[in-house]
Structure formats: structure tokens, C-alpha cells
Design a protein around this motif. Structure first.
Motif, PDB file in Angstrom:
ATOM      1  N   GLU A  90       0.834  -1.208   0.000  1.00 53.15           N
ATOM      2  CA  GLU A  90       0.000   0.000   0.000  1.00 53.15           C
ATOM      3  C   GLU A  90       0.865   1.253   0.000  1.00 53.15           C
ATOM      4  OE1 GLU A  90      -3.568   2.426   0.297  1.00 53.15           O
ATOM      5  OE2 GLU A  90      -3.143   0.438  -0.500  1.00 53.15           O
ATOM      6  N   LEU A  91       1.923   1.253   0.805  1.00 54.26           N
ATOM      7  CA  LEU A  91       2.792   2.424   0.862  1.00 54.26           C
ATOM      8  C   LEU A  91       3.498   2.641  -0.476  1.00 54.26           C
ATOM      9  CD1 LEU A  91       3.945   4.802   2.356  1.00 54.26           C
ATOM     10  CD2 LEU A  91       5.622   3.254   3.434  1.00 54.26           C
ATOM     11  N   ARG A  92       3.950   1.572  -1.114  1.00 51.45           N
ATOM     12  CA  ARG A  92       4.587   1.699  -2.436  1.00 51.45           C
ATOM     13  C   ARG A  92       3.608   2.332  -3.431  1.00 51.45           C
ATOM     14  NH1 ARG A  92       6.529  -3.219  -3.166  1.00 51.45           N
ATOM     15  NH2 ARG A  92       8.700  -2.660  -2.814  1.00 51.45           N
ATOM     16  N   HIS A  93       2.367   1.885  -3.404  1.00 48.15           N
ATOM     17  CA  HIS A  93       1.337   2.439  -4.292  1.00 48.15           C
ATOM     18  C   HIS A  93       1.112   3.927  -3.992  1.00 48.15           C
ATOM     19  CE1 HIS A  93      -2.247   2.670  -6.742  1.00 48.15           C
ATOM     20  NE2 HIS A  93      -2.906   3.151  -5.707  1.00 48.15           N
ATOM     21  N   ARG A  94       0.986   4.277  -2.742  1.00 53.28           N
ATOM     22  CA  ARG A  94       0.761   5.681  -2.361  1.00 53.28           C
ATOM     23  C   ARG A  94       1.957   6.557  -2.730  1.00 53.28           C
ATOM     24  NH1 ARG A  94      -3.722   5.918  -3.236  1.00 53.28           N
ATOM     25  NH2 ARG A  94      -4.806   4.131  -2.426  1.00 53.28           N
ATOM     26  N   LEU A  95       3.164   6.033  -2.554  1.00 55.56           N
ATOM     27  CA  LEU A  95       4.362   6.797  -2.936  1.00 55.56           C
ATOM     28  C   LEU A  95       4.363   7.065  -4.438  1.00 55.56           C
ATOM     29  CD1 LEU A  95       7.108   5.053  -0.780  1.00 55.56           C
ATOM     30  CD2 LEU A  95       6.236   7.390  -0.496  1.00 55.56           C
ATOM     31  N   ALA A  96       4.006   6.062  -5.220  1.00 56.34           N
ATOM     32  CA  ALA A  96       3.972   6.228  -6.681  1.00 56.34           C
ATOM     33  C   ALA A  96       2.927   7.274  -7.072  1.00 56.34           C
ATOM     34  CB  ALA A  96       3.692   4.891  -7.363  1.00 56.34           C
ATOM     35  N   GLU A  97       1.764   7.232  -6.437  1.00 54.55           N
ATOM     36  CA  GLU A  97       0.720   8.212  -6.737  1.00 54.55           C
ATOM     37  C   GLU A  97       1.169   9.623  -6.364  1.00 54.55           C
ATOM     38  OE1 GLU A  97      -2.465   7.652  -8.231  1.00 54.55           O
ATOM     39  OE2 GLU A  97      -1.337   5.861  -8.759  1.00 54.55           O
ATOM     40  N   SER A  98       1.797   9.752  -5.229  1.00 52.91           N
ATOM     41  CA  SER A  98       2.280  11.053  -4.777  1.00 52.91           C
ATOM     42  C   SER A  98       3.399  11.562  -5.688  1.00 52.91           C
ATOM     43  CB  SER A  98       2.767  10.933  -3.330  1.00 52.91           C
ATOM     44  OG  SER A  98       3.139  12.179  -2.832  1.00 52.91           O
ATOM     45  N   TRP A  99       4.284  10.649  -6.086  1.00 54.09           N
ATOM     46  CA  TRP A  99       5.360  10.996  -7.014  1.00 54.09           C
ATOM     47  C   TRP A  99       4.764  11.533  -8.313  1.00 54.09           C
ATOM     48  CZ3 TRP A  99       6.627   9.501 -11.903  1.00 54.09           C
ATOM     49  CH2 TRP A  99       7.909   9.810 -12.349  1.00 54.09           C
ATOM     50  N   ARG A 100       3.749  10.836  -8.842  1.00 52.83           N
ATOM     51  CA  ARG A 100       3.089  11.269 -10.090  1.00 52.83           C
ATOM     52  C   ARG A 100       2.489  12.665  -9.958  1.00 52.83           C
ATOM     53  NH1 ARG A 100       2.372   7.372 -13.917  1.00 52.83           N
ATOM     54  NH2 ARG A 100       2.522   5.253 -13.190  1.00 52.83           N
ATOM     55  N   LEU A 101       1.965  12.971  -8.793  1.00 54.80           N
ATOM     56  CA  LEU A 101       1.360  14.275  -8.545  1.00 54.80           C
ATOM     57  C   LEU A 101       2.401  15.399  -8.661  1.00 54.80           C
ATOM     58  CD1 LEU A 101      -1.235  15.776  -7.502  1.00 54.80           C
ATOM     59  CD2 LEU A 101      -0.330  15.411  -5.199  1.00 54.80           C
ATOM     60  N   LYS A 102       3.621  15.125  -8.239  1.00 51.14           N
ATOM     61  CA  LYS A 102       4.659  16.155  -8.168  1.00 51.14           C
ATOM     62  C   LYS A 102       5.672  16.122  -9.307  1.00 51.14           C
ATOM     63  CE  LYS A 102       3.143  18.165  -4.556  1.00 51.14           C
ATOM     64  NZ  LYS A 102       2.770  19.577  -4.608  1.00 51.14           N
ATOM     65  N   ALA A 103       5.796  15.009  -9.988  1.00 51.75           N
ATOM     66  CA  ALA A 103       6.821  14.868 -11.027  1.00 51.75           C
ATOM     67  C   ALA A 103       6.443  15.645 -12.285  1.00 51.75           C
ATOM     68  CB  ALA A 103       7.008  13.395 -11.382  1.00 51.75           C
ATOM     69  N   PRO A 104       7.440  16.210 -12.971  1.00 48.70           N
ATOM     70  CA  PRO A 104       7.168  16.853 -14.258  1.00 48.70           C
ATOM     71  C   PRO A 104       6.721  15.811 -15.295  1.00 48.70           C
ATOM     72  CG  PRO A 104       9.478  17.181 -13.589  1.00 48.70           C
ATOM     73  CD  PRO A 104       8.833  16.303 -12.572  1.00 48.70           C
ATOM     74  N   ALA A 105       6.009  16.253 -16.308  1.00 51.02           N
ATOM     75  CA  ALA A 105       5.444  15.360 -17.332  1.00 51.02           C
ATOM     76  C   ALA A 105       6.498  14.460 -17.968  1.00 51.02           C
ATOM     77  CB  ALA A 105       4.734  16.177 -18.410  1.00 51.02           C
ATOM     78  N   LYS A 106       7.689  14.991 -18.257  1.00 46.82           N
ATOM     79  CA  LYS A 106       8.711  14.169 -18.908  1.00 46.82           C
ATOM     80  C   LYS A 106       9.153  13.002 -18.034  1.00 46.82           C
ATOM     81  CE  LYS A 106      12.589  17.071 -17.511  1.00 46.82           C
ATOM     82  NZ  LYS A 106      13.678  17.901 -17.884  1.00 46.82           N
ATOM     83  N   LEU A 107       9.163  13.185 -16.714  1.00 44.15           N
ATOM     84  CA  LEU A 107       9.506  12.077 -15.822  1.00 44.15           C
ATOM     85  C   LEU A 107       8.331  11.100 -15.703  1.00 44.15           C
ATOM     86  CD1 LEU A 107      11.495  13.754 -12.912  1.00 44.15           C
ATOM     87  CD2 LEU A 107      12.365  12.249 -14.701  1.00 44.15           C
ATOM     88  N   ARG A 108       7.121  11.606 -15.654  1.00 43.11           N
ATOM     89  CA  ARG A 108       5.943  10.713 -15.592  1.00 43.11           C
ATOM     90  C   ARG A 108       5.909   9.796 -16.805  1.00 43.11           C
ATOM     91  NH1 ARG A 108       3.156  15.510 -14.042  1.00 43.11           N
ATOM     92  NH2 ARG A 108       2.054  15.484 -16.044  1.00 43.11           N
ATOM     93  N   LYS A 109       6.307  10.311 -17.964  1.00 47.31           N
ATOM     94  CA  LYS A 109       6.318   9.503 -19.196  1.00 47.31           C
ATOM     95  C   LYS A 109       7.301   8.331 -19.064  1.00 47.31           C
ATOM     96  CE  LYS A 109       4.829  13.083 -22.372  1.00 47.31           C
ATOM     97  NZ  LYS A 109       5.231  14.064 -23.363  1.00 47.31           N
ATOM     98  N   LEU A 110       8.382   8.519 -18.343  1.00 45.81           N
ATOM     99  CA  LEU A 110       9.343   7.437 -18.149  1.00 45.81           C
ATOM    100  C   LEU A 110       8.721   6.265 -17.388  1.00 45.81           C
ATOM    101  CD1 LEU A 110      12.575   9.360 -17.073  1.00 45.81           C
ATOM    102  CD2 LEU A 110      12.110   8.282 -19.278  1.00 45.81           C
ATOM    103  N   LEU A 111       7.780   6.573 -16.524  1.00 50.23           N
ATOM    104  CA  LEU A 111       7.146   5.541 -15.704  1.00 50.23           C
ATOM    105  C   LEU A 111       5.977   4.876 -16.432  1.00 50.23           C
ATOM    106  CD1 LEU A 111       7.906   4.617 -12.876  1.00 50.23           C
ATOM    107  CD2 LEU A 111       6.013   5.965 -12.000  1.00 50.23           C
ATOM    108  N   ASP A 112       5.349   5.582 -17.340  1.00 45.18           N
ATOM    109  CA  ASP A 112       4.160   5.051 -18.028  1.00 45.18           C
ATOM    110  C   ASP A 112       4.510   4.052 -19.113  1.00 45.18           C
ATOM    111  OD1 ASP A 112       2.551   6.570 -16.409  1.00 45.18           O
ATOM    112  OD2 ASP A 112       2.465   8.246 -17.813  1.00 45.18           O
TER     113      ASP A 112
END
Length: 112
Positions: A90-112
Motif C-alpha cells: 500500500e505504501l509503495r502504491h501511495r508513494l507512486a501516486e504522490s510521485w506522479r502528482l509532483k513529477a514533471p510530465a517528462k519524468l511521468r512519461k518514463l514511468l508510463d
């Protein structure tokens, strides 16, 4: 700071997220992306996780044993998390969601 077991847990669970930096926020250990805070350690038992306000209310309602807020955090997109109660998945999932909220679009694309 590096000896903190809670910080070590956060780092381990966030290791797959691009460009995570360790820093501080309000004098406590924190993880950031592109200089923006996405989680910090409030104290030995509590994490402060950045979340959209809509999600905050829903999460507190769904799992009040894990998530809560105090008057200080009302109206802010920050969720308090009971670190000893939340499991790693659950914490890993929440961290990923929080990261997505704050990360710039170019970094989010690396994860998608």
C-alpha cells in the motif's frame, strides 16, 4: 539521517521511481522529485504524503486506521499516514501516486 529505518523503507519502496532525491522538509527527512516534496517523515510514527484533496478525504474514509489528518493539515493536499500500520504494498502504491502528482510530465512519461 541515513540511519533512519523509516527513511530507508521509503527509499526502498520508491527505488523504481525516476529521479527521486533525498532531502529535508521542515527539518525532517523527505523524498522529492525535481525538487518538489512528495513525502516526508513527520516523526517516528507518521509520514506526510502529498495527495490531491479529493483523494485525501476518500482515503481517510476508506482506511482511517492508516490515514488521517489533524487540524493543521485541513485544507492542504497532505495526508498523514501511520507508518507502522501501512504495509509495504500500500505504501509503495501511495508513494507512486504522490510521485506522479509532483513529477514533471517528462519524468511521468518514463514511468508510463
Amino acid at each position: 539521517m541515513s540511519d533512519d529505518p523509516l527513511l530507508a523503507r521509503l527509499r526502498r519502496l520508491a527505488e523504481d521511481l525516476p529521479s527521486v532525491e533525498t532531502g529535508t522538509s521542515y527539518g525532517t527527512p523527505a523524498l522529492k522529485v525535481a525538487g518538489k516534496l512528495f513525502v516526508r517523515i513527520k516523526d517516528a510514527e507518521t509520514l506526510v504524503l502529498m495527495v490531491p484533496l479529493d483523494d485525501k478525504e476518500r482515503l481517510i474514509e476508506m482506511a482511517p486506521e492508516l490515514y488521517y489528518e489533524t487540524d493543521h493539515y485541513k485544507g492542504w493536499p497532505a495526508l498523514l499516514v501511520r507508518a507502522a500500520v501501512i504495509d509495504d504494498a500500500e505504501l509503495r502504491h501511495r508513494l507512486a501516486e504522490s510521485w506522479r502528482l509532483k513529477a514533471p510530465a517528462k519524468l511521468r512519461k518514463l514511468l508510463d
